[in-house]
Design an enzyme around this catalytic site. Structure first.
Site, PDB file in Angstrom:
ATOM      1  N   ASP A 150       0.772  -1.263  -0.074  1.00  0.00           N
ATOM      2  CA  ASP A 150       0.200   0.077  -0.221  1.00  0.00           C
ATOM      3  C   ASP A 150       0.913   1.265  -0.035  1.00  0.00           C
ATOM      4  O   ASP A 150       2.061   1.288   0.715  1.00  0.00           O
ATOM      5  CB  ASP A 150      -0.883   0.199   1.119  1.00  0.00           C
ATOM      6  CG  ASP A 150      -1.966   0.936   0.764  1.00  0.00           C
ATOM      7  OD1 ASP A 150      -2.343   1.291  -0.013  1.00  0.00           O
ATOM      8  OD2 ASP A 150      -2.609   1.405   1.960  1.00  0.00           O
ATOM      9  N   GLY A 151       0.575   2.055  -0.679  1.00  0.00           N
ATOM     10  CA  GLY A 151       1.055   3.616  -0.752  1.00  0.00           C
ATOM     11  C   GLY A 151       1.750   3.874  -1.827  1.00  0.00           C
ATOM     12  O   GLY A 151       2.536   4.849  -1.950  1.00  0.00           O
TER      13      GLY A 151
ATOM     14  N   THR B 113      -9.772  -8.160  -5.785  1.00  0.00           N
ATOM     15  CA  THR B 113     -11.233  -8.349  -6.852  1.00  0.00           C
ATOM     16  C   THR B 113     -11.670  -6.881  -6.706  1.00  0.00           C
ATOM     17  O   THR B 113     -12.496  -6.615  -7.794  1.00  0.00           O
ATOM     18  CB  THR B 113     -11.913  -9.200  -6.338  1.00  0.00           C
ATOM     19  OG1 THR B 113     -12.027  -9.017  -4.709  1.00  0.00           O
ATOM     20  CG2 THR B 113     -11.678 -10.670  -6.524  1.00  0.00           C
TER      21      THR B 113
ATOM     22  N   ASN C  77      -9.905  -4.010  -6.863  1.00  0.00           N
ATOM     23  CA  ASN C  77      -9.119  -3.272  -7.603  1.00  0.00           C
ATOM     24  C   ASN C  77      -9.392  -2.961  -8.988  1.00  0.00           C
ATOM     25  O   ASN C  77      -8.832  -1.752  -9.746  1.00  0.00           O
ATOM     26  CB  ASN C  77      -7.558  -3.690  -7.748  1.00  0.00           C
ATOM     27  CG  ASN C  77      -6.913  -3.513  -6.223  1.00  0.00           C
ATOM     28  OD1 ASN C  77      -6.067  -4.094  -5.863  1.00  0.00           O
ATOM     29  ND2 ASN C  77      -7.522  -2.432  -5.657  1.00  0.00           N
ATOM     30  N   TRP C  78     -10.345  -3.707  -9.748  1.00  0.00           N
ATOM     31  CA  TRP C  78     -10.817  -3.488 -11.182  1.00  0.00           C
ATOM     32  C   TRP C  78     -11.525  -2.068 -11.193  1.00  0.00           C
ATOM     33  O   TRP C  78     -11.587  -1.399 -12.334  1.00  0.00           O
ATOM     34  CB  TRP C  78     -11.887  -4.459 -11.442  1.00  0.00           C
ATOM     35  CG  TRP C  78     -11.237  -5.775 -11.416  1.00  0.00           C
ATOM     36  CD1 TRP C  78     -11.284  -6.765 -10.781  1.00  0.00           C
ATOM     37  CD2 TRP C  78     -10.149  -6.288 -12.500  1.00  0.00           C
ATOM     38  NE1 TRP C  78     -10.596  -7.918 -11.033  1.00  0.00           N
ATOM     39  CE2 TRP C  78      -9.878  -7.724 -12.348  1.00  0.00           C
ATOM     40  CE3 TRP C  78      -9.739  -5.647 -13.764  1.00  0.00           C
ATOM     41  CZ2 TRP C  78      -8.957  -8.356 -12.954  1.00  0.00           C
ATOM     42  CZ3 TRP C  78      -9.019  -6.494 -14.509  1.00  0.00           C
ATOM     43  CH2 TRP C  78      -8.590  -7.829 -14.248  1.00  0.00           C
TER      44      TRP C  78
ATOM     45  N   GLU D  53       0.048 -11.939  14.023  1.00  0.00           N
ATOM     46  CA  GLU D  53       0.467 -10.553  14.727  1.00  0.00           C
ATOM     47  C   GLU D  53       0.453  -9.682  13.345  1.00  0.00           C
ATOM     48  O   GLU D  53       0.837  -9.992  12.273  1.00  0.00           O
ATOM     49  CB  GLU D  53       1.876 -10.907  15.190  1.00  0.00           C
ATOM     50  CG  GLU D  53       2.001 -11.842  16.242  1.00  0.00           C
ATOM     51  CD  GLU D  53       1.183 -11.370  17.458  1.00  0.00           C
ATOM     52  OE1 GLU D  53       1.087 -10.193  17.691  1.00  0.00           O
ATOM     53  OE2 GLU D  53       0.850 -12.396  18.146  1.00  0.00           O
TER      54      GLU D  53
HETATM   55  C1  FPP Z   1      -1.271  -0.237  -3.534  1.00  0.00           C
HETATM   56  O1  FPP Z   1      -0.975   1.124  -3.537  1.00  0.00           O
HETATM   57  C2  FPP Z   1      -0.959  -1.236  -4.604  1.00  0.00           C
HETATM   58  C3  FPP Z   1      -1.745  -1.832  -5.399  1.00  0.00           C
HETATM   59  C4  FPP Z   1      -3.289  -1.804  -5.409  1.00  0.00           C
HETATM   60  C5  FPP Z   1      -0.936  -2.481  -6.707  1.00  0.00           C
HETATM   61  C6  FPP Z   1       0.310  -2.995  -6.060  1.00  0.00           C
HETATM   62  C7  FPP Z   1       0.564  -3.898  -7.448  1.00  0.00           C
HETATM   63  C8  FPP Z   1       1.784  -3.767  -7.866  1.00  0.00           C
HETATM   64  C9  FPP Z   1       2.864  -2.959  -7.574  1.00  0.00           C
HETATM   65  C10 FPP Z   1       2.063  -4.632  -9.281  1.00  0.00           C
HETATM   66  C11 FPP Z   1       3.305  -5.438  -9.315  1.00  0.00           C
HETATM   67  C12 FPP Z   1       3.196  -6.606  -8.261  1.00  0.00           C
HETATM   68  C13 FPP Z   1       4.293  -7.426  -7.818  1.00  0.00           C
HETATM   69  C14 FPP Z   1       3.924  -8.304  -6.399  1.00  0.00           C
HETATM   70  C15 FPP Z   1       5.442  -7.827  -8.479  1.00  0.00           C
HETATM   71  P1  FPP Z   1      -2.147   2.306  -4.003  1.00  0.00           P
HETATM   72  O2  FPP Z   1      -2.433   2.445  -4.984  1.00  0.00           O
HETATM   73  O3  FPP Z   1      -3.395   1.786  -3.095  1.00  0.00           O
HETATM   74  O4  FPP Z   1      -1.507   3.483  -2.918  1.00  0.00           O
HETATM   75  P2  FPP Z   1      -2.147   4.495  -2.435  1.00  0.00           P
HETATM   76  O5  FPP Z   1      -2.994   4.027  -1.148  1.00  0.00           O
HETATM   77  O6  FPP Z   1      -1.314   5.611  -2.057  1.00  0.00           O
HETATM   78  O7  FPP Z   1      -3.148   5.243  -3.245  1.00  0.00           O
END
Ligand code: FPP
Length: 247
Positions: A27-28, A73, A75-76, A214
């Site tokens: 995340d982030g 599911t 994230n689409w 944990e």
């Molecule tokens: C969350 O950050 C991240 C995602 C929803 C996508 C993560 C996927 C990848 C980095 C693709 C490659 C993965 C691997 C395992 C090689 P966010 O977009 O929710 O961040 P935010 O909270 O700052 O908006």
């Protein structure tokens, strides 16, 4: 391995009491990029590089299972260009993994629905799983098109049809029966869940499997979550007294 081990030992990691299974919610990425005036997609690119770095570190220090929440599911719902960037980063990761799993002795698994994904990515996932199935090192579980409620619903459907066709006796359904019908079947439950990015929620990740895990929440955004922050998470985990409902 030696170099990592030494660095970490200085910071107090006990290598005889490592978590066997670490799960991470990436995340982030978006915020990390925005803060630098870059598009969110650039954050995902750096985030996926960072996953390689942290996964290598986990393998080097002897973690046995690493599970990562890469795409849910839900994230689409994101803008189309962001979804397609994440999919191509995942494709790139899987392609590289197909080349490297033998050398790195990694077992790769994908947890999540296989529908909605492109034919190409499904073929790559299957190839990576097949090529790595005999590997004996760390198992990396990439949660892709994954949602925990969806996973549990799928398990209920499978068990219910077993009851209907007479192969399962309803009165004999146990927690193990449910576990056997989840993507995670065969892997132990995570010992430690890590969520960078400052939010303190599970976001529909491994709701069944995290029952006694944990938790470590970090304010660092995923692209800046480094090996030292992982050390901190492990040290914190090692201070906890896990009682699993006992005293
Ligand atoms: C969350 O950050 C991240 C995602 C929803 C996508 C993560 C996927 C990848 C980095 C693709 C490659 C993965 C691997 C395992 C090689 P966010 O977009 O929710 O961040 P935010 O909270 O700052 O908006």
């Amino acid at each position: 391995m030696g170099i990592f081990k030494k660095k970490s030992e200085v910071q107090g990691v006990d290598f005889n009491a490592l978590p066997e299974h670490i799960a991470i919610i990436l995340d982030g990425n978006g915020r990390w990029a925005k803060r630098r005036g870059m598009p969110r997609t650039a954050g995902h690119a750096v985030g996926s590089e960072n996953f390689r770095k942290i996964a290598t570190y986990c393998n080097d220090i002897g973690i046995k299972y690493l599970t990562v929440y890469a795409f849910s599911t839900e994230n689409w719902k994101r803008p189309e260009d962001e979804v397609s960037t994440i999919m191509s980063l995942l494709e790139k990761y899987i392609l590289e993994a197909i080349e490297e799993v033998t050398k790195k002795n990694l077992r790769l698994r994908f947890w999540g629905r296989r529908d909605n994904l492109s034919k190409n990515i499904i073929e790559l996932m299957e190839k990576a799983e097949k090529k790595s199935e005999e590997m004996t090192g760390m198992q990396v579980n990439v949660c892709l098109n994954y949602g925990a409620r969806d996973e549990i619903t799928g398990a209920v459907q499978k068990i219910a049809s077993g009851v209907l066709d007479g192969s399962i006796d309803a009165a004999s359904i146990t927690e193990e029966t449910i576990g056997e019908n989840l993507y995670s079947f065969g892997a132990p439950d995570p010992d430690l869940l890590i969520r960078p990015g400052g939010e303190m929620r599970l976001s529909n990740f491994l709701l069944w499997q995290l029952a006694y895990s944990e938790m470590f929440f970090s304010d660092k955004l995923w692209p800046e979550f480094d090996e030292r922050e992982l050390d901190r998470a492990i040290i914190e985990y090692q201070k906890r007294n896990r009682r699993f409902g006992g005293i």
